[in-house]
Design a protein around this motif. Structure first.
Motif, mmCIF file in Angstrom:
data_model
loop_
_atom_site.group_PDB
_atom_site.id
_atom_site.type_symbol
_atom_site.label_atom_id
_atom_site.label_comp_id
_atom_site.label_asym_id
_atom_site.label_seq_id
_atom_site.Cartn_x
_atom_site.Cartn_y
_atom_site.Cartn_z
ATOM 1 N N SER A 13 65.171 0.440 -23.688
ATOM 2 C CA SER A 13 64.400 -0.604 -24.393
ATOM 3 C C SER A 13 64.290 -0.330 -25.891
ATOM 4 C CB SER A 13 62.991 -0.694 -23.784
ATOM 5 O OG SER A 13 62.311 0.550 -23.956
ATOM 6 N N ILE A 14 64.841 0.780 -26.336
ATOM 7 C CA ILE A 14 64.717 1.171 -27.743
ATOM 8 C C ILE A 14 65.882 0.584 -28.529
ATOM 9 C CG2 ILE A 14 64.689 3.103 -29.361
ATOM 10 C CD1 ILE A 14 63.554 4.797 -27.041
ATOM 11 N N LYS A 15 65.559 -0.106 -29.605
ATOM 12 C CA LYS A 15 66.604 -0.652 -30.472
ATOM 13 C C LYS A 15 66.908 0.302 -31.621
ATOM 14 C CE LYS A 15 68.109 -4.980 -32.574
ATOM 15 N NZ LYS A 15 69.242 -5.122 -31.660
ATOM 16 N N ASN A 16 65.870 0.734 -32.303
ATOM 17 C CA ASN A 16 66.084 1.657 -33.431
ATOM 18 C C ASN A 16 64.763 2.317 -33.785
ATOM 19 O OD1 ASN A 16 66.944 3.068 -35.616
ATOM 20 N ND2 ASN A 16 67.669 1.328 -36.789
ATOM 21 N N ILE A 17 64.572 3.559 -33.403
ATOM 22 C CA ILE A 17 63.351 4.286 -33.753
ATOM 23 C C ILE A 17 63.707 5.674 -34.256
ATOM 24 C CG2 ILE A 17 61.963 3.041 -32.041
ATOM 25 C CD1 ILE A 17 61.991 5.650 -30.360
ATOM 26 N N GLU A 18 62.765 6.256 -34.979
ATOM 27 C CA GLU A 18 62.904 7.630 -35.464
ATOM 28 C C GLU A 18 61.560 8.306 -35.310
ATOM 29 O OE1 GLU A 18 64.158 10.114 -39.517
ATOM 30 O OE2 GLU A 18 64.626 7.967 -39.327
ATOM 31 N N ILE A 19 61.527 9.467 -34.639
ATOM 32 C CA ILE A 19 60.281 10.188 -34.384
ATOM 33 C C ILE A 19 60.417 11.600 -34.920
ATOM 34 C CG2 ILE A 19 58.686 11.029 -32.614
ATOM 35 C CD1 ILE A 19 59.658 8.801 -30.790
ATOM 36 N N ASP A 20 59.404 12.031 -35.686
ATOM 37 C CA ASP A 20 59.326 13.411 -36.159
ATOM 38 C C ASP A 20 58.328 14.166 -35.298
ATOM 39 O OD1 ASP A 20 61.148 13.035 -38.253
ATOM 40 O OD2 ASP A 20 59.583 12.193 -39.536
ATOM 41 N N PHE A 21 58.708 15.366 -34.849
ATOM 42 C CA PHE A 21 57.852 16.171 -33.974
ATOM 43 C C PHE A 21 57.293 17.362 -34.750
ATOM 44 C CE2 PHE A 21 61.157 14.296 -31.263
ATOM 45 C CZ PHE A 21 60.384 13.646 -30.314
ATOM 46 N N THR A 22 56.101 17.768 -34.338
ATOM 47 C CA THR A 22 55.501 18.985 -34.906
ATOM 48 C C THR A 22 55.378 20.012 -33.788
ATOM 49 O OG1 THR A 22 53.281 18.127 -34.469
ATOM 50 C CG2 THR A 22 54.224 17.720 -36.660
ATOM 51 N N LEU A 26 51.547 17.077 -28.416
ATOM 52 C CA LEU A 26 51.745 15.691 -28.822
ATOM 53 C C LEU A 26 51.493 14.775 -27.632
ATOM 54 C CD1 LEU A 26 54.267 17.572 -30.046
ATOM 55 C CD2 LEU A 26 54.652 15.503 -31.334
ATOM 56 N N LEU A 27 51.047 13.569 -27.924
ATOM 57 C CA LEU A 27 50.760 12.590 -26.875
ATOM 58 C C LEU A 27 51.590 11.347 -27.108
ATOM 59 C CD1 LEU A 27 49.098 11.570 -24.451
ATOM 60 C CD2 LEU A 27 47.334 10.812 -26.083
ATOM 61 N N PHE A 28 52.396 10.992 -26.081
ATOM 62 C CA PHE A 28 53.097 9.707 -26.069
ATOM 63 C C PHE A 28 52.215 8.760 -25.265
ATOM 64 C CE2 PHE A 28 57.843 11.005 -26.657
ATOM 65 C CZ PHE A 28 57.504 11.606 -27.854
ATOM 66 N N LEU A 29 51.564 7.852 -25.965
ATOM 67 C CA LEU A 29 50.558 6.982 -25.355
ATOM 68 C C LEU A 29 51.095 5.565 -25.281
ATOM 69 C CD1 LEU A 29 47.624 6.874 -24.260
ATOM 70 C CD2 LEU A 29 46.881 6.350 -26.592
ATOM 71 N N GLY A 30 50.997 4.979 -24.113
ATOM 72 C CA GLY A 30 51.446 3.599 -23.977
ATOM 73 C C GLY A 30 51.423 3.162 -22.537
ATOM 74 N N ASP A 31 51.443 1.865 -22.354
ATOM 75 C CA ASP A 31 51.428 1.326 -20.997
ATOM 76 C C ASP A 31 52.719 1.690 -20.274
ATOM 77 O OD1 ASP A 31 48.954 0.208 -21.465
ATOM 78 O OD2 ASP A 31 49.812 -1.708 -22.156
ATOM 79 N N ILE A 32 52.664 1.583 -18.974
ATOM 80 C CA ILE A 32 53.860 1.809 -18.168
ATOM 81 C C ILE A 32 54.905 0.775 -18.545
ATOM 82 C CG2 ILE A 32 54.786 1.769 -15.816
ATOM 83 C CD1 ILE A 32 52.024 2.773 -14.874
ATOM 84 N N GLY A 33 56.165 1.257 -18.811
ATOM 85 C CA GLY A 33 57.247 0.357 -19.210
ATOM 86 C C GLY A 33 57.340 0.126 -20.702
ATOM 87 N N SER A 34 56.537 0.854 -21.485
ATOM 88 C CA SER A 34 56.569 0.651 -22.947
ATOM 89 C C SER A 34 57.699 1.437 -23.626
ATOM 90 C CB SER A 34 55.216 1.045 -23.558
ATOM 91 O OG SER A 34 54.936 2.416 -23.302
ATOM 92 N N GLU A 683 57.488 -5.067 -27.810
ATOM 93 C CA GLU A 683 57.397 -6.382 -28.443
ATOM 94 C C GLU A 683 58.769 -7.031 -28.391
ATOM 95 O OE1 GLU A 683 55.914 -5.758 -32.367
ATOM 96 O OE2 GLU A 683 54.169 -4.589 -31.692
ATOM 97 N N ASN A 684 58.813 -8.227 -27.765
ATOM 98 C CA ASN A 684 60.087 -8.944 -27.616
ATOM 99 C C ASN A 684 61.142 -8.042 -26.956
ATOM 100 O OD1 ASN A 684 59.071 -11.294 -28.852
ATOM 101 N ND2 ASN A 684 59.523 -10.434 -30.900
ATOM 102 N N TYR A 685 60.726 -7.367 -25.864
ATOM 103 C CA TYR A 685 61.605 -6.502 -25.074
ATOM 104 C C TYR A 685 62.159 -5.318 -25.889
ATOM 105 C CZ TYR A 685 61.507 -10.666 -22.167
ATOM 106 O OH TYR A 685 61.094 -11.740 -21.438
ATOM 107 N N GLU A 686 61.444 -4.944 -26.935
ATOM 108 C CA GLU A 686 61.887 -3.828 -27.780
ATOM 109 C C GLU A 686 60.743 -2.842 -27.948
ATOM 110 O OE1 GLU A 686 63.238 -2.919 -32.404
ATOM 111 O OE2 GLU A 686 63.436 -4.958 -31.602
ATOM 112 N N THR A 687 61.028 -1.565 -27.726
ATOM 113 C CA THR A 687 60.008 -0.521 -27.850
ATOM 114 C C THR A 687 59.692 -0.284 -29.324
ATOM 115 O OG1 THR A 687 60.650 0.591 -25.811
ATOM 116 C CG2 THR A 687 59.506 1.922 -27.443
ATOM 117 N N ILE A 688 58.378 -0.263 -29.606
ATOM 118 C CA ILE A 688 57.899 0.023 -30.965
ATOM 119 C C ILE A 688 57.050 1.283 -30.885
ATOM 120 C CG2 ILE A 688 56.622 -0.837 -32.954
ATOM 121 C CD1 ILE A 688 59.130 -2.435 -32.335
ATOM 122 N N VAL A 689 57.269 2.239 -31.803
ATOM 123 C CA VAL A 689 56.523 3.497 -31.833
ATOM 124 C C VAL A 689 55.781 3.591 -33.155
ATOM 125 C CG1 VAL A 689 56.647 6.006 -31.683
ATOM 126 C CG2 VAL A 689 58.247 4.615 -30.369
#
Length: 696
Positions: A13-22, A26-34, A683-689
């Protein structure tokens, strides 16, 4: 390993994201299927590529409607930074493939690898077994130490004993013992085949222990015959040496007489040659005498010339030259006088002066001058005649002088020839004397040679030489006969020695066969004992090792499992433990065993999390060198937890002491225990972080 960042394009479901980790919790928070799980699958795919048995295949990863997808993961191991890149593409037939070119950036240098080569490289960096996982369809070591999906933990808990054992034995590395048990029949067959091969070899070898003494006796008999032949050869060699000395003596005498005959023949030839040369030279002397006589006669008939003057040729020529010069002067004067007379005659004839044209008056004067000129002219002519007479006289003297010289030269030439011929006569006489001396010496030498050997002439000497030749040929036949016998002995000896060598080689071969037979018998006994051991004792040993490993692992596992569960569930009426033989959790409620399904939702989650963390701990303890100990990903660990249980998670995190923990959850109750929160939404079948900034 610590995750630092990930860039994901067109994955699930991801179109284009970039995540920086420390390096924190860390907590990945979101509804099921997000899309939280999509990030985790992308990370696992980036590390190991396609894993069909772990639900990491191309069609399930590439976003629908897209032809290309990619993941760029940056992480560090022992402080060293790495960035790897993998991609997916959709073919013309709709199938999804992993891109052939992947890469890894190390020390700021990007190197391209094939997907398989990159997996091997990552396995090496993580200290995972390359031989075990380079072609595997799943990586259990990663799944049960770093990231275990919640449904996979429940699958282990609710599985049948034999199914759970199959899952755990792969994790604990004891599947190799099962594999060994399955291969026992193959090993037995191989050992039986080996026994059959050894029996065949033994039958082919025969009885070298019986053949060796026979062969040794045969060698000894051959040795006796060889020694007898050697003695015969030595005896023949002694006789041959004696006969050869006789032959050499005859040869020496023959050579001596041959030389003397040749010497006499040469001297006789010299006598003939010298006599002939002497006669030829005597004829030459006679010829020279005749020539000298003729030359003396030629000398006597030479004309005698008298010289009319004492002047030399040079002086005569000078006189003639001076007289000719005087004649030339007189002739010039003669010409002048003749011209003067002619002019006077012209004046007297014409009586007119050629200069002034006047008539001539004083004719008598001109007549006197004419008479005077005639007198002078007559005198000049007389003088010229006198001079010419002197020239002729001098020329006659010069001619006589030349004739005198010519005759003198002819006389000298004749006298020189006579002298040379006399000298030649003397030389020839000396040469003839020398020839006579050589003839005498050669005759004397021939007589001395004949006297020395007591022969009257060369014919007798030559006849003796022929007799010596016959004696030599006879002696040579005797020697050849002995040599022929010796050669026969030597050939026989060579044959017997070769046969002896062959017999010794056969003996050595028999000894090798004897040694080999002994070794084969020992090996046969060993293989038979080994087959018996593999059949009867090896399976028991493998089961004992398996049991010991499982029991040892179960003890430690049970300690961690009970500890984690006690922290999460403070109910003294509920006790849990692990059955050592199959790792099945046993639940006792109020002293009675209770099934997993009777537990509340929070209790089930607590048991699942305890089982998951115990599994993580026991595996990390077993594999001390793996580089994924600093990373832990928990999938919905607090599902169904009460707030009190959620609060106890902080104690769990402290006890874990893991550098980087990523929690996947749809509950906000964990926000107070983490340092970074990433909110996932679709949003619109695209994962937003979106990263949430936490205020201290």
């Amino acid at each position: 390993m610590i995750l630092e960042s990930v860039k994901i394009k067109n994955i699930r479901s991801i179109k284009n994201i970039e995540i920086d980790f420390t390096p924190s919790t860390l907590l990945f928070l979101g509804d099921i299927g997000s899309g939280k799980t999509s990030v985790l699958k992308a990370i696992e795919f980036a590390l190991f590529g396609i894993l069909n048995a772990a639900d990491l295949n191309g069609p399930s990863l590439l976003r629908r409607g897209e032809n290309n997808g990619s993941i760029e993961l940056t992480f560090s191991i022992d402080g060293k930074k790495y960035t790897l890149k993998r991609g997916l593409r959709r073919g013309k037939d709709g199938s999804v493939y992993q891109r052939k070119e992947t890469s890894l950036i190390e020390d700021n240098i990007e190197i391209t690898y094939s997907p398989t080569e990159l997996r091997k490289k990552i396995l090496g960096l993580l200290n995972y077994s390359i031989t075990r996982y380079e072609k595997a369809k799943k990586i259990p070591l990663f799944r049960y130490t770093v990231y275990t999906p919640q449904e996979q933990v429940k699958e282990i808990l609710q599985a049948k004993s034999e199914d759970r054992f199959e899952i755990l034995k792969d994790i604990f590395g004891i599947e190799k013992y099962e594999f060994a048990l399955k291969n026992i029949d193959i090993i037995k067959q191989l050992l039986y085949k080996k026994i059959t091969e050894i029996d065949t070899q033994l039958s082919q070898i025969g009885t070298p222990e019986v053949d060796i003494p026979k062969k040794e006796e045969e060698i000894n008999q051959q040795k006796i015959k060889i020694n007898e032949l050697k003695k015969k050869i030595i005896k023949k060699e002694k006789i041959i040496s004696q006969e050869n000395e006789k032959l050499e003596e005859i040869q020496s005498r023959y050579n001596e007489f041959t030389f003397k005959i040749t010497e006499i023949e040469n001297k006789e030839q010299n006598i003939i040659d010298n006599t002939k040369t002497k006669q030829e030279n005597q004829k030459k002397i006679e010829k020279l005498n005749k020539e000298i006589l003729r030359l003396n006669q030629d000398k006597k008939i030479l004309p005698k010339v008298k010289l009319g003057t004492d002047l030399t040729e040079k002086q005569l020529k000078k006189k003639i030259r001076e007289l000719r010069n005087s004649i030339s002067k007189k002739e010039r004067k003669n010409t002048l006088e003749q011209d003067k007379i002619k002019k006077i005659n012209d004046l007297l004839t014409h009586e007119i002066c050629p200069l002034c044209g006047q008539k001539l008056h004083d004719t008598e004067r001109f007549i006197r001058e004419k008479e005077e000129s005639n007198v002078k002219l007559k005198k000049i002519i007389e003088d010229i005649e006198n001079l010419e007479s002197k020239i002729r006289k001098f020329e006659n003297n010069l001619e006589n002088l030349n004739d005198y010289k010519k005759i003198g030269k002819e006389k000298e030439s004749i006298e020189r020839l006579i002298s040379e011929k006399h000298k030649r006569q003397n030389d020839l006489n000396i040469f003839i004397d020398d020839m006579e001396r050589k003839i005498h010496n050669n005759k004397q030498d021939i007589n001395l040679i004949l006297e020395k050997y007591k022969f009257k002439n060369l014919t007798q000497l030559t006849q003796f030489k022929k007799e010596l030749r016959n004696e030599f040929e006879h002696q040579k036949k005797i020697l050849d006969n002995y040599n022929s016998h010796k050669l026969e002995f030597e050939k026989d000896l060579s044959t017997k020695e070769e046969n002896s060598k062959h017999l010794k080689d056969q003996l050595e071969t028999l000894k090798k066969f004897f040694k080999l037979k002994k070794e084969l018998k020992e090996n046969l006994e060993y293989v038979r004992n080994l087959r018996e051991w593999v059949s009867d004792k090896f399976p028991i040993l493998l089961r004992d090792i398996e049991t010991e490993i499982l029991f040892s692992s179960a003890q430690h596992f049970n300690e961690y499992f009970k500890e984690w569960f006690k922290i999460l569930v403070e109910d003294e009426n509920i006790e849990v433990e692990i059955r050592p033989d199959d790792f099945e959790p046993i639940i006792n409620v109020n002293g009675y065993e209770s099934p997993f399904s009777d537990l509340s939702g929070g209790e089930k989650s607590a048991l699942s999390l305890s089982y998951r963390l115990a599994l993580n701990k026991i595996i990390n303890d077993k594999y001390q060198d793996i580089k994924t100990k600093d990373l832990l990903i928990l999938d919905e660990p607090t599902d169904g937890f009460s707030q009190e249980q959620v609060n106890r998670m902080q104690e769990i995190f402290l006890k874990l002491n893991t550098a980087q923990i990523i929690i996947i959850s749809h509950e906000r109750t964990l926000e107070s225990f983490v340092t970074d929160i990433y909110n996932f939404s679709k949003e619109n079948y695209e994962t937003i972080v979106r990263k949430k900034i936490i205020k201290n």
